[in-house]
Design a protein around this motif. Structure first.
Motif, mmCIF file in Angstrom:
data_model
loop_
_atom_site.group_PDB
_atom_site.id
_atom_site.type_symbol
_atom_site.label_atom_id
_atom_site.label_comp_id
_atom_site.label_asym_id
_atom_site.label_seq_id
_atom_site.Cartn_x
_atom_site.Cartn_y
_atom_site.Cartn_z
ATOM 1 N N GLU A 170 49.129 28.716 -16.996
ATOM 2 C CA GLU A 170 49.767 27.463 -16.584
ATOM 3 C C GLU A 170 48.707 26.546 -15.987
ATOM 4 N N PRO A 171 48.940 25.225 -15.987
ATOM 5 C CA PRO A 171 47.967 24.292 -15.393
ATOM 6 C C PRO A 171 47.672 24.675 -13.946
ATOM 7 N N PRO A 172 46.425 24.534 -13.514
ATOM 8 C CA PRO A 172 46.052 24.933 -12.155
ATOM 9 C C PRO A 172 46.590 23.968 -11.110
ATOM 10 N N PRO A 173 46.716 24.403 -9.861
ATOM 11 C CA PRO A 173 47.137 23.505 -8.786
ATOM 12 C C PRO A 173 46.020 22.516 -8.457
ATOM 13 N N SER A 174 46.339 21.517 -7.652
ATOM 14 C CA SER A 174 45.324 20.550 -7.233
ATOM 15 C C SER A 174 44.222 21.230 -6.432
ATOM 16 N N ALA A 175 44.609 22.238 -5.673
ATOM 17 C CA ALA A 175 43.633 23.034 -4.925
ATOM 18 C C ALA A 175 44.134 24.463 -4.874
ATOM 19 N N VAL A 201 37.444 33.328 2.511
ATOM 20 C CA VAL A 201 38.441 32.542 1.790
ATOM 21 C C VAL A 201 37.800 31.999 0.515
ATOM 22 N N SER A 202 38.545 32.022 -0.570
ATOM 23 C CA SER A 202 38.106 31.400 -1.813
ATOM 24 C C SER A 202 38.787 30.045 -1.947
ATOM 25 N N ILE A 203 37.990 28.996 -2.104
ATOM 26 C CA ILE A 203 38.515 27.642 -2.276
ATOM 27 C C ILE A 203 38.045 27.133 -3.627
ATOM 28 N N ASN A 204 38.991 26.973 -4.542
ATOM 29 C CA ASN A 204 38.689 26.540 -5.907
ATOM 30 C C ASN A 204 37.599 27.404 -6.535
ATOM 31 N N ASP A 228 38.725 14.181 0.002
ATOM 32 C CA ASP A 228 37.741 13.952 -1.047
ATOM 33 C C ASP A 228 38.028 14.691 -2.353
ATOM 34 N N GLY A 229 38.951 15.647 -2.302
ATOM 35 C CA GLY A 229 39.252 16.415 -3.496
ATOM 36 C C GLY A 229 38.253 17.520 -3.785
ATOM 37 N N LYS A 230 37.223 17.650 -2.950
ATOM 38 C CA LYS A 230 36.226 18.702 -3.124
ATOM 39 C C LYS A 230 35.498 18.922 -1.813
ATOM 40 N N ILE A 231 34.832 20.061 -1.699
ATOM 41 C CA ILE A 231 34.008 20.362 -0.531
ATOM 42 C C ILE A 231 32.706 20.978 -1.016
#
Length: 557
Positions: free
Chosen positions: A48-53, A104-107, A129-132
């Motif tokens: 399925e399409p991934p979440p925004s984060a 923690v895993s982030i994206n 920002d949509g990213k780190i």
């Protein structure tokens, strides 16, 4: 390879669209149901399409000891309160960052030592920002004896062997050194090499298993990062010794930093003539590539690893036959762990006598240990094999965190179960730990301080095995689920006094009839707590029968 095709599709779309899978099925002539069976098996793939984060908190043993469950709930609450409905927050199995617990895993990227304040900053930055940025990580290494060179491109052992071309002598040297598999089983390395070498075939392979995924295990991560040249050289030597001309490094997909280092090393080896056709102007050829694991603890089992590489579900094969005679694509295949290959250059350079003399307390050789849990200095340490656990905790780990006393420890990863503080003088060696009903396993020592809830620890460990079971064999699939339900009931206070009676039979059935080591060892965390800490169950109204309490003592005793 099917896995590579699926990975390429997901790289383009972020998930595996149905139309792309149908197109792949037609293009490759693979039934669509088989492609779905593979894609749905591995945690790396999305249908399925991934979440925004995508935020995942490791909740396995080392992170659990450092409050991972609180981090997970805080993260869920923060995301919910911020109205970030398109974000996905979940628990995840061990990320291989146990020295930076909680992780923690982030994206898809790991972030370590997660506090509430740090987590809040990451969430705010990601929302804005949509990213780190990638988290800076200091990667100090404990100086040891594994690297015999002054320069990472020396490869003197490889040069020496190619100039002599004595494959039988090379195998005999490894046999004489006493080097054993450092990934868990502890099988004699030279004997394995000899088996593959003597198996007649025009095609052979050599594979480095770099898919360590057991909670508490991260030693290979550091070896890959600091000594990639030794791993690659050892793999080449192993491949040439058995008659293989192609090798693979099967790498867990979370190890993105290590992959970068390995890619650079392999490229440099090709440029130097250490890899490729006619390597070092000889008649020998050897080609090497990285195979990224699609995820899952079970991929660390050598036959499951082979199934994954062949584009199938990573379900362990029945043995015999063994990979040494019937491995990748049915051909003889040498499979060794990262650390095992990494020791080969030093042994060939310094001699078998040197390596054999490195152990203490009757042990042979040296060993890398991943130390985590309630210690002041978690990390990866090269030690003489046979070092006592109490010495490891005190001299390398800086003692128990917070000045507390030792309560228990896991000597070889989650599957090795738990031993009490009174046994902390046991040597980290294959036979002494086996005699104690445990094992050296994956080389991961997890330390538990006084006050730790041992029933909770058993549940956490068995839950990992339930979650990571491939489900192929009934004893493992149903046995782990049954034990988790039992432990849940006990911790919730709803268990009957005789609730523990079936445990011995379930554990024995799993050990004797499961296909692979996961199911065979999955009950050990529970049975070891029953053996050494029966009062932890008695205080909850469940009385183990026939178990004597064996606790107490500090790492200094």
């Amino acid at each position: 390879m099917l896995i590579d095709d699926l990975r390429a599709i997901q790289a383009r779309h972020g998930f595996l669209p149905e139309e792309e899978l149908k197109s792949l099925s037609e293009r490759k002539g693979i039934p669509l149901y088989e492609i779905h069976g593979v894609a749905s098996f591995y945690p790396h793939f999305r249908l399925e399409p991934p979440p925004s984060a995508d935020l995942r908190v490791c909740t396995d043993l080392s992170c659990h000891l450092h409050g991972a469950c609180d981090v997970l709930e805080t993260l869920r609450e923060s995301v919910r309160n911020a109205g970030l409905d398109q974000w996905e927050v979940s628990a995840v199995s061990c990320l291989g960052q146990c020295d930076g617990a909680p992780a923690v895993s982030i994206n898809g990227r790991s972030y370590l030592s997660m506090t509430g304040e740090r987590l809040g900053r990451y969430v705010s930055r990601l929302a804005a920002d949509g990213k780190i940025a990638r988290q800076p990580v200091r990667r100090a290494v404990n100086p040891g004896c594994i690297d015999p060179y002054d320069h990472p491109m020396a490869a003197e052992s490889l040069k020496h062997w190619v100039s002599r071309g004595d494959a039988e002598g090379l195998v005999q040297t490894i046999k004489d050194s006493g080097l054993r598999g450092m990934g868990g089983a502890g099988f004699q390395t030279g004997v394995k090499w000899e088996l593959v070498r003597k198996t007649a075939s025009g095609v052979k392979y050599a594979i480095c298993n770099a898919d360590e995924s057991e909670p508490g295990t991260f030693k290979d991560r550091e070896i890959l990062y600091h000594y990639p040249h030794l791993v690659v050289e050892g793999l080449i030597l192993g491949g040439l010794a058995v008659g293989a001309d192609r090798g693979f490094l099967f790498l867990r997909h979370e190890y993105d930093r290590e992959r970068e280092v390995l890619e650079q090393t392999i490229k440099a080896f090709y440029s130097a003539g250490y890899l490729g056709d006619g390597l070092l102007d000889s008649a020998h050829s050897f080609h090497l590539e990285i195979f990224d694991s699609p995820g899952g603890y079970i991929c660390g089992e050598e036959t499951a690893l082979l199934e994954a590489m062949e584009g199938k579900r990573a379900e362990p094969r029945n043995k015999p036959p063994f990979p040494g005679t019937h491995g990748l694509h049915g051909q003889p295949t040498l499979i060794n762990n990262v650390e095992t290959f990494a020791w080969v250059p030093a042994i060939l350079r310094r001699g078998t006598g040197w390596f054999r003399s490195q152990g203490v307390n009757g042990a042979v050789g040296r060993k890398y240990i991943a130390l985590s849990g309630h210690v002041n200095r978690p990390g990866v340490y090269e030690i003489p094999l046979g070092t006592r656990v109490c010495d490891l905790i005190r001299d390398y780990g800086g003692g128990i965190a917070g000045g507390r006393e030792l309560m228990a420890f896991s000597p070889g990863g989650t599957s090795s179960g738990f031993l009490p503080a009174s046994m902390a003088d046991i040597p980290l060696d294959f036979k002494p730990l086996a005699d104690a009903g445990s094992m050296l396993g994956s080389g991961a020592v997890i330390v538990l301080a006084e006050g730790t809830d041992m029933v909770d620890m058993a549940r956490n460990a068995v839950t990992f095995f339930r979650n990571e079971s491939c489900g192929k064999c009934v004893p493992c699939r149903t046995g782990t689920a049954h034990l988790v339900r039992l432990l849940d009931t006990i911790l919730e206070g709803d268990a009957r006094p005789d609730a523990l009676e079936p445990v011995a039979d379930v554990a024995e059935t799993m050990e004797l009839t499961s296909i692979c080591g996961l199911g065979q060892a999955a009950a050990l965390p529970l049975t070891s707590v029953l053996r050494h800490f029966p009062s932890a169950f008695a205080s909850r109204g469940c009385q183990p029968v026939g178990h004597g309490e064996k606790t107490g003592g500090s790492p200094d005793e």
